[in-house]
Design a protein around this motif. Structure first.
Motif, PDB file in Angstrom:
ATOM      1  N   VAL A   1       0.861  -1.186   0.000  1.00  0.00           N
ATOM      2  CA  VAL A   1       0.000   0.000   0.000  1.00  0.00           C
ATOM      3  C   VAL A   1       0.895   1.232   0.000  1.00  0.00           C
ATOM      4  O   VAL A   1       1.909   1.272   0.701  1.00  0.00           O
ATOM      5  CB  VAL A   1      -0.935   0.027   1.223  1.00  0.00           C
ATOM      6  N   ILE A   2       0.519   2.235  -0.790  1.00  0.00           N
ATOM      7  CA  ILE A   2       1.248   3.500  -0.843  1.00  0.00           C
ATOM      8  C   ILE A   2       0.445   4.560  -0.102  1.00  0.00           C
ATOM      9  O   ILE A   2      -0.778   4.663  -0.283  1.00  0.00           O
ATOM     10  CB  ILE A   2       1.503   3.932  -2.304  1.00  0.00           C
ATOM     11  N   LEU A   3       1.111   5.325   0.730  1.00  0.00           N
ATOM     12  CA  LEU A   3       0.482   6.437   1.447  1.00  0.00           C
ATOM     13  C   LEU A   3       1.173   7.727   1.026  1.00  0.00           C
ATOM     14  O   LEU A   3       2.321   7.968   1.369  1.00  0.00           O
ATOM     15  CB  LEU A   3       0.594   6.232   2.960  1.00  0.00           C
ATOM     16  N   ASN A   4       0.472   8.541   0.249  1.00  0.00           N
ATOM     17  CA  ASN A   4       1.026   9.793  -0.255  1.00  0.00           C
ATOM     18  C   ASN A   4       0.767  10.945   0.710  1.00  0.00           C
ATOM     19  O   ASN A   4      -0.353  11.091   1.230  1.00  0.00           O
ATOM     20  CB  ASN A   4       0.410  10.152  -1.610  1.00  0.00           C
ATOM     21  N   GLY A   5       1.789  11.765   0.917  1.00  0.00           N
ATOM     22  CA  GLY A   5       1.650  12.957   1.744  1.00  0.00           C
ATOM     23  C   GLY A   5       1.909  14.218   0.943  1.00  0.00           C
ATOM     24  O   GLY A   5       1.978  14.210  -0.290  1.00  0.00           O
ATOM     25  N   ALA A   6       2.102  15.317   1.661  1.00  0.00           N
ATOM     26  CA  ALA A   6       2.298  16.612   1.011  1.00  0.00           C
ATOM     27  C   ALA A   6       3.526  16.630   0.121  1.00  0.00           C
ATOM     28  O   ALA A   6       3.566  17.347  -0.884  1.00  0.00           O
ATOM     29  CB  ALA A   6       2.405  17.716   2.064  1.00  0.00           C
ATOM     30  N   GLY A   7       4.546  15.849   0.484  1.00  0.00           N
ATOM     31  CA  GLY A   7       5.765  15.833  -0.321  1.00  0.00           C
ATOM     32  C   GLY A   7       5.530  15.404  -1.751  1.00  0.00           C
ATOM     33  O   GLY A   7       6.260  15.825  -2.656  1.00  0.00           O
ATOM     34  N   VAL A   8       4.511  14.586  -1.979  1.00  0.00           N
ATOM     35  CA  VAL A   8       4.191  14.155  -3.343  1.00  0.00           C
ATOM     36  C   VAL A   8       3.624  15.321  -4.142  1.00  0.00           C
ATOM     37  O   VAL A   8       3.892  15.468  -5.338  1.00  0.00           O
ATOM     38  CB  VAL A   8       3.195  12.969  -3.306  1.00  0.00           C
ATOM     39  N   VAL A   9       2.851  16.163  -3.488  1.00  0.00           N
ATOM     40  CA  VAL A   9       2.296  17.346  -4.153  1.00  0.00           C
ATOM     41  C   VAL A   9       3.389  18.376  -4.414  1.00  0.00           C
ATOM     42  O   VAL A   9       3.443  18.995  -5.489  1.00  0.00           O
ATOM     43  CB  VAL A   9       1.174  17.970  -3.292  1.00  0.00           C
ATOM     44  N   LEU A  10       4.279  18.554  -3.461  1.00  0.00           N
ATOM     45  CA  LEU A  10       5.313  19.584  -3.573  1.00  0.00           C
ATOM     46  C   LEU A  10       6.411  19.216  -4.563  1.00  0.00           C
ATOM     47  O   LEU A  10       7.014  20.098  -5.184  1.00  0.00           O
ATOM     48  CB  LEU A  10       5.929  19.843  -2.196  1.00  0.00           C
ATOM     49  N   ALA A  11       6.697  17.931  -4.724  1.00  0.00           N
ATOM     50  CA  ALA A  11       7.770  17.503  -5.626  1.00  0.00           C
ATOM     51  C   ALA A  11       7.302  17.584  -7.075  1.00  0.00           C
ATOM     52  O   ALA A  11       6.204  17.132  -7.407  1.00  0.00           O
ATOM     53  CB  ALA A  11       8.187  16.070  -5.303  1.00  0.00           C
ATOM     54  N   ALA A  12       8.126  18.135  -7.944  1.00  0.00           N
ATOM     55  CA  ALA A  12       7.783  18.205  -9.368  1.00  0.00           C
ATOM     56  C   ALA A  12       7.622  16.788  -9.923  1.00  0.00           C
ATOM     57  O   ALA A  12       8.538  15.978  -9.840  1.00  0.00           O
ATOM     58  CB  ALA A  12       8.863  18.958 -10.139  1.00  0.00           C
ATOM     59  N   GLY A  13       6.441  16.496 -10.455  1.00  0.00           N
ATOM     60  CA  GLY A  13       6.190  15.171 -11.004  1.00  0.00           C
ATOM     61  C   GLY A  13       5.917  14.106  -9.961  1.00  0.00           C
ATOM     62  O   GLY A  13       5.895  12.908 -10.289  1.00  0.00           O
ATOM     63  N   GLY A  14       5.673  14.502  -8.713  1.00  0.00           N
ATOM     64  CA  GLY A  14       5.490  13.540  -7.640  1.00  0.00           C
ATOM     65  C   GLY A  14       4.268  12.656  -7.808  1.00  0.00           C
ATOM     66  O   GLY A  14       4.321  11.443  -7.572  1.00  0.00           O
ATOM     67  N   ILE A  15       3.169  13.249  -8.216  1.00  0.00           N
ATOM     68  CA  ILE A  15       1.935  12.473  -8.366  1.00  0.00           C
ATOM     69  C   ILE A  15       2.072  11.469  -9.509  1.00  0.00           C
ATOM     70  O   ILE A  15       1.696  10.300  -9.375  1.00  0.00           O
ATOM     71  CB  ILE A  15       0.730  13.413  -8.575  1.00  0.00           C
ATOM     72  N   ASP A  16       2.628  11.905 -10.623  1.00  0.00           N
ATOM     73  CA  ASP A  16       2.818  10.987 -11.763  1.00  0.00           C
ATOM     74  C   ASP A  16       3.771   9.848 -11.404  1.00  0.00           C
ATOM     75  O   ASP A  16       3.552   8.698 -11.802  1.00  0.00           O
ATOM     76  CB  ASP A  16       3.345  11.752 -12.975  1.00  0.00           C
ATOM     77  N   ALA A  17       4.826  10.161 -10.646  1.00  0.00           N
ATOM     78  CA  ALA A  17       5.784   9.121 -10.258  1.00  0.00           C
ATOM     79  C   ALA A  17       5.141   8.103  -9.323  1.00  0.00           C
ATOM     80  O   ALA A  17       5.374   6.887  -9.449  1.00  0.00           O
ATOM     81  CB  ALA A  17       7.002   9.751  -9.595  1.00  0.00           C
ATOM     82  N   SER A  18       4.317   8.577  -8.393  1.00  0.00           N
ATOM     83  CA  SER A  18       3.639   7.651  -7.477  1.00  0.00           C
ATOM     84  C   SER A  18       2.589   6.836  -8.226  1.00  0.00           C
ATOM     85  O   SER A  18       2.358   5.658  -7.908  1.00  0.00           O
ATOM     86  CB  SER A  18       3.001   8.415  -6.314  1.00  0.00           C
ATOM     87  N   LYS A  19       1.964   7.442  -9.231  1.00  0.00           N
ATOM     88  CA  LYS A  19       0.970   6.708 -10.026  1.00  0.00           C
ATOM     89  C   LYS A  19       1.630   5.586 -10.820  1.00  0.00           C
ATOM     90  O   LYS A  19       1.105   4.457 -10.876  1.00  0.00           O
ATOM     91  CB  LYS A  19       0.251   7.681 -10.973  1.00  0.00           C
ATOM     92  N   ALA A  20       2.789   5.867 -11.411  1.00  0.00           N
ATOM     93  CA  ALA A  20       3.504   4.832 -12.169  1.00  0.00           C
ATOM     94  C   ALA A  20       3.901   3.671 -11.269  1.00  0.00           C
ATOM     95  O   ALA A  20       3.786   2.491 -11.651  1.00  0.00           O
ATOM     96  CB  ALA A  20       4.735   5.440 -12.835  1.00  0.00           C
ATOM     97  N   LEU A  21       4.351   3.977 -10.061  1.00  0.00           N
ATOM     98  CA  LEU A  21       4.736   2.931  -9.116  1.00  0.00           C
ATOM     99  C   LEU A  21       3.515   2.129  -8.671  1.00  0.00           C
ATOM    100  O   LEU A  21       3.553   0.886  -8.610  1.00  0.00           O
ATOM    101  CB  LEU A  21       5.430   3.565  -7.910  1.00  0.00           C
ATOM    102  N   ALA A  22       2.420   2.826  -8.365  1.00  0.00           N
ATOM    103  CA  ALA A  22       1.197   2.143  -7.931  1.00  0.00           C
ATOM    104  C   ALA A  22       0.674   1.210  -9.027  1.00  0.00           C
ATOM    105  O   ALA A  22       0.254   0.076  -8.741  1.00  0.00           O
ATOM    106  CB  ALA A  22       0.137   3.167  -7.549  1.00  0.00           C
ATOM    107  N   GLU A  23       0.699   1.685 -10.263  1.00  0.00           N
ATOM    108  CA  GLU A  23       0.205   0.860 -11.367  1.00  0.00           C
ATOM    109  C   GLU A  23       1.095  -0.356 -11.606  1.00  0.00           C
ATOM    110  O   GLU A  23       0.601  -1.436 -11.973  1.00  0.00           O
ATOM    111  CB  GLU A  23       0.094   1.716 -12.627  1.00  0.00           C
TER     112      GLU A  23
END
Length: 590
Positions: free
Chosen positions: A201-223
């Motif tokens: 399970v992945i738990l995303n915090g504010a750092g994912v929003v603040l990092a450039a490309g953080g959401i896309d990177a977490s999405k690729a890992l989750a998928e």
């Protein structure tokens, strides 16, 4: 090159692209504010410095661009304290400029004098005082760099008699540091754990929003893993809401689906999060944190790793780069164990929670208490908070930026909004100040004028920032939409009173004669009231249209019954025991 200290200061701001300043005008800052217009810097003259700081926070969180707070030395600066600490826990890189009483008289207890460096020493990520007029640009450039690198507010303190000095000075270029992708060994260990996990399970915090490309990177890992993705409390925008792997926010009034799924995890990747209590404490009576799971915690600040939860692997680095590095290091078979069953369970759990949430109209009472039952009986025709939130969801544009104040009715709404992208959800964070909803959404609108924005606040919290209605109606200010939940009480404190203090409601009642819609109208804005779900949806649709097409600010006062949601901190309260007893007759007469 010879120039005045204020010219050096403003040229340094320009070199760093700081275009907006928030505060209240004062003589200690007038040498620089005088040249703001010529420099292309807009000074937003607010009604209160505390709100000004929250506007700066909202602007920077919505845009990713730094802004500045500045005001008169002494009382003007002390009014920034709450906003600065809020920005600190929101990880918002802001520039706090604090003009100081003059060197010539400081220490004599003079007019508007206070120890401004001591005041903010645990409120900011970095602070420095200008020691000589010739160093103003050097210090300012360093303070700005520290704010960015440490992702928090940073303070420059400058004696007011250092302005209007002619100095020979060079304007330094910004120095940008590349964020760390994490240590090679820790990335490999994390990838190994996730590759062999049965239920990651992945738990995303504010750092994912603040990092450039953080959401896309977490999405690729989750998928890659087919791992459900939860988000921390008040970080609903840290993963796309429509994605099939999105499980929703954990913690207070969050997603039961997220809680149930993470409880089954054998490996948790906590990505860009401090694992704060509100994102890990029980909710809906579910003690969901998987105490036996291996935890990989990623944070840009090493001091936060392992602080609240036992960690198997700690990674110091940028959330986006770390997520990408872990993905590249995964074994070919990563995620294969139980993949189909996991995907089916995610879909089933999400569907069940969506159905439950859509049918939730009312708040439960704890055994032995009856407040919510009585509240419904007292006003049977009035909307409940959950009815209001469903009506709001029907009208909220998909691309909207929203803000949420602290308080019971706003917290009830935690499970409802989701977002397609980041930087869409502004909340007061772990410092928890009342009065955040209105000023932060104004700041967001200043930064994103082409995006619809909606602020939310309960009526108690809104009373703290209501004076900003006297400022934001001026011609240069952009239009916003503000919703005020009107239940005529301090809801969170009243729920505490029902649970632990036998309905002894001390200081919890608000004045039912006050009309916030009427105050808005008196300030030259549009103020309306909504008493039914259909009315609320229609008024919100119209308010968004008026905001975007006619530059009209609308305050919608939503009239609610007095039902109360879950208490904020069951873990922090208990029923008191009276030992000696107190009586009014013991009061000494004058």
């Amino acid at each position: 090159m010879k120039m005045t200290t204020e010219e050096a200061f403003v040229k340094t701001l320009q070199r760093h692209g700081i275009k907006h300043a928030f505060g209240i005008i004062g003589s200690a800052m007038m040498p620089i504010s005088d040249i703001f217009p010529a420099a292309g810097i807009h000074f937003w003259d607010c009604a209160h410095e505390g709100s000004a700081g929250m506007m700066a926070d909202g602007y920077t969180r919505a845009t990713g661009e730094m802004s500045m707070m500045i005001a008169q030395n002494g009382p003007g600066i002390t009014n920034f304290v709450t906003a600065v600490k809020t920005a600190y826990w929101n990880h918002t890189p802001l520039l706090l400029v604090t003009p100081q009483a003059a060197n010539k008289t400081i220490g004599q207890g003079g007019f508007q004098e206070v120890e401004q460096m001591k005041l903010f020493e645990d409120m900011v990520a970095y602070q420095e005082e200008v020691r000589d007029p010739s160093r103003v640009a050097e210090v300012l450039a360093r303070v700005i760099a520290k704010a960015k690198r440490l992702s928090g507010p940073a303070q420059l303190n400058i004696p007011r008699d250092f302005w209007t000095q002619v100095v020979d000075i060079e304007i330094p270029d910004p120095i940008e540091f590349e964020a760390s992708p994490g240590g090679e060994n820790s990335i490999a260990k994390a990838a190994e754990l996730l590759s062999t996990a049965k239920f990651p399970v992945i738990l995303n915090g504010a750092g994912v929003v603040l990092a450039a490309g953080g959401i896309d990177a977490s999405k690729a890992l989750a998928e890659r893993l087919d791992a459900p993705v939860c988000v921390g409390y008040q970080h609903n925008d840290a993963f796309p809401g429509s994605h099939p792997l999105f499980a929703g926010p954990l913690g207070y009034n969050g997603s039961k689906a997220g809680m149930e799924l993470i409880s089954k995890s054998d490996v948790v990747l906590a990505l860009g999060t401090r694992l704060n209590p509100f994102s890990t404490l029980p909710g809906y009576g579910i003690d969901y944190w998987p105490t036996q799971a291996k935890v990989i915690q990623v944070d840009i600040n090493p001091d936060r790793i392992g602080l609240t939860k036992k960690v198997t692997v700690g990674i110091v680095g940028d959330a986006a780069k770390v997520a990408k590095g872990i993905t590249e290091a995964l074994a070919d078979s990563a995620g294969d164990t139980g993949r189909d069953d996991r995907k089916a369970l995610i879909a089933q759990t999400k569907s069940a929670w969506a159905q439950e949430l859509s049918s939730m109209d009312h708040e439960d009472d704890d055994p032995g208490t009856t407040w919510n039952e009585r509240a419904r009986a007292a006003r049977p025709d009035w909307m409940s908070p959950r009815m209001a939130w469903r009506a709001i969801q029907s009208a909220m544009p998909e691309n909207a930026i929203i803000s949420s104040d602290i308080g019971n009715n706003c917290a009830i709404g935690n499970a409802y909004p989701s977002f397609p992208t980041g930087r869409k959800y502004l909340a007061p964070g772990l410092f928890g100040p009342c009065g955040y909803g209105l000023p932060s959404i104004v700041g967001a609108k200043i930064g994103c004028p082409d995006v619809p924005v909606i602020g939310f606040a309960g009526d108690g919290a809104f009373g703290i920032s209501v004076n900003e209605l006297t400022a934001i109606g001026r011609d240069e200010w952009p239009a916003i939409t503000q919703i005020v939940f009107r239940n005529y009480q301090w809801g969170a404190e009243k729920r505490n009173s029902t649970l632990w203090f036998d309905d002894n409601f001390v200081g919890t009642e608000l004045d039912m004669k006050v009309s916030y819609a009427g105050i808005a109208q008196a300030c030259g804005l549009k103020g309306v009231q909504a008493k039914t779900m259909d009315e609320l949806t229609a008024l919100l649709n119209q308010a968004i249209k008026d905001q975007m097409e006619y530059n009209v600010t609308t305050l919608i006062e939503v009239i609610l019954n007095q039902e109360l949601g879950e208490p904020f901190r069951r873990d922090a309260m208990k029923k008191p025991v009276r030992v000696a007893g107190v009586a009014a007759s013991d009061m000494v007469a004058e």
